[in-house]
Design an enzyme around this catalytic site. Structure first.
Site, PDB file in Angstrom:
ATOM      1  N   HIS A  39       0.835  -1.202   0.000  1.00  0.00           N
ATOM      2  CA  HIS A  39       0.000   0.000   0.000  1.00  0.00           C
ATOM      3  C   HIS A  39       0.873   1.257   0.000  1.00  0.00           C
ATOM      4  O   HIS A  39       0.676   2.157  -0.820  1.00  0.00           O
ATOM      5  CB  HIS A  39      -0.930  -0.015   1.227  1.00  0.00           C
ATOM      6  CG  HIS A  39      -1.758   1.225   1.380  1.00  0.00           C
ATOM      7  ND1 HIS A  39      -3.108   1.258   1.106  1.00  0.00           N
ATOM      8  CD2 HIS A  39      -1.428   2.473   1.777  1.00  0.00           C
ATOM      9  CE1 HIS A  39      -3.561   2.482   1.317  1.00  0.00           C
ATOM     10  NE2 HIS A  39      -2.567   3.246   1.738  1.00  0.00           N
ATOM     11  N   GLU A  40       1.845   1.313   0.892  1.00  0.00           N
ATOM     12  CA  GLU A  40       2.661   2.525   1.005  1.00  0.00           C
ATOM     13  C   GLU A  40       3.524   2.739  -0.234  1.00  0.00           C
ATOM     14  O   GLU A  40       3.613   3.855  -0.755  1.00  0.00           O
ATOM     15  CB  GLU A  40       3.522   2.475   2.264  1.00  0.00           C
ATOM     16  CG  GLU A  40       2.736   2.429   3.574  1.00  0.00           C
ATOM     17  CD  GLU A  40       1.724   3.549   3.726  1.00  0.00           C
ATOM     18  OE1 GLU A  40       1.922   4.635   3.140  1.00  0.00           O
ATOM     19  OE2 GLU A  40       0.714   3.341   4.418  1.00  0.00           O
ATOM     20  N   HIS A  43       1.774   4.367  -3.098  1.00  0.00           N
ATOM     21  CA  HIS A  43       1.628   5.837  -3.059  1.00  0.00           C
ATOM     22  C   HIS A  43       2.729   6.512  -3.880  1.00  0.00           C
ATOM     23  O   HIS A  43       2.477   7.505  -4.575  1.00  0.00           O
ATOM     24  CB  HIS A  43       1.676   6.340  -1.612  1.00  0.00           C
ATOM     25  CG  HIS A  43       0.379   6.207  -0.885  1.00  0.00           C
ATOM     26  ND1 HIS A  43      -0.811   6.714  -1.363  1.00  0.00           N
ATOM     27  CD2 HIS A  43       0.084   5.641   0.315  1.00  0.00           C
ATOM     28  CE1 HIS A  43      -1.781   6.454  -0.507  1.00  0.00           C
ATOM     29  NE2 HIS A  43      -1.273   5.800   0.525  1.00  0.00           N
TER      30      HIS A  43
HETATM   31 ZN   LIG Z   1      -2.316   5.217   2.145  1.00  0.00          ZN
END
Ligand SMILES: [Zn+2]
Length: 236
Positions: A39-40, A43
């Site tokens: 997820h990170e 980004h």
């Molecule tokens: Zn996030």
């Protein structure tokens, strides 16, 4: 109980920070849960690839919400190991909770996950908005895998033509096509354009079917649902 990723403009390194989660004793490290790391990292990908590398083009609430959604979607994609498309729960390990950190499992079943485009009328926090977008994309993923099958080697080989490979091409291609601070409509249209560019539009109806099933059909606007498909697409 968090993790984050800072994305400066092209030419400077991103910075991911992983924190301990305090729901358990001993505390659990987000760096040990693939959902959180993927997820990170994502980004960085979406912030860099949207709007030309400034790292400043997912700033509106709606665009930032999709940023969260893409990040969840990449975690889903990265953790698939067969053509089955079971419900996916994010963040079970860090919370030690089978419900994870989102409000619903990601699901092709509209009872399990009833989120629609119109939920943006009341969902105004970026992760809450991201759930709507990620569930749409999970349904796109499921349609493509059902149509084209599954490659167990997709993480290493992008040259084959299975559904999960096609999905990741469209995911990445669409980011560069969409405008700075895209809306859901801009982002949907970027997926359709990416499919035209790379596959001659072969997956248009599979994409429309998924988007329209969650309210982002032809005629959707201003957070009002449309479940309509284009005339060329059979309803399923
Ligand atoms: Zn996030």
């Amino acid at each position: 109980n968090n993790a984050n990723f800072a994305t400066p403009a092209d030419g400077q390194s991103g910075r991911m920070r992983m924190f301990l989660w305090t729901f358990t004793t001993p505390e659990r490290d987000g760096a040990l849960e693939n959902d959180i790391v993927t997820h990170e990292m994502t980004h960085g990908v979406t912030n860099r690839m949207t709007g030309g590398g400034t790292g400043r083009c997912l700033q509106t609430t709606e665009a930032g919400g999709m940023g969260e959604g893409w990040s969840d979607t990449m975690a889903i994609w990265n953790e698939q190991d067969s053509a089955a498309t079971p419900d996916f729960v994010l963040g079970q390990y860090v919370t030690n909770n089978p419900a994870g950190i989102r409000t619903h499992p990601y699901s092709t079943n509209a009872t399990t996950n009833p989120l629609l485009y119109s939920d943006l009328q009341t969902r105004t926090e970026v992760h809450a908005i991201g759930e709507v977008w990620a569930n749409m994309l999970f349904n796109v993923y499921a349609n493509l895998v059902h149509l084209h099958g599954f490659s167990a080697n997709a993480r290493a080989d992008p040259t084959t033509s299975e559904g999960n490979v096609i999905f990741l091409h469209l995911f990445i291609d669409s980011l560069a096509i969409q405008p700075c601070n895209p809306t859901f409509l801009n982002a949907r249209d970027a997926w359709l354009q990416a499919d035209v560019n790379r596959f001659g539009g072969a997956n248009a109806c599979a994409l429309w079917d998924a988007f329209a099933s969650r309210g982002l059909g032809v005629g959707a606007a201003n957070h009002t649902n449309s479940f309509l498909l284009p005339p060329a697409c059979p309803s399923s």
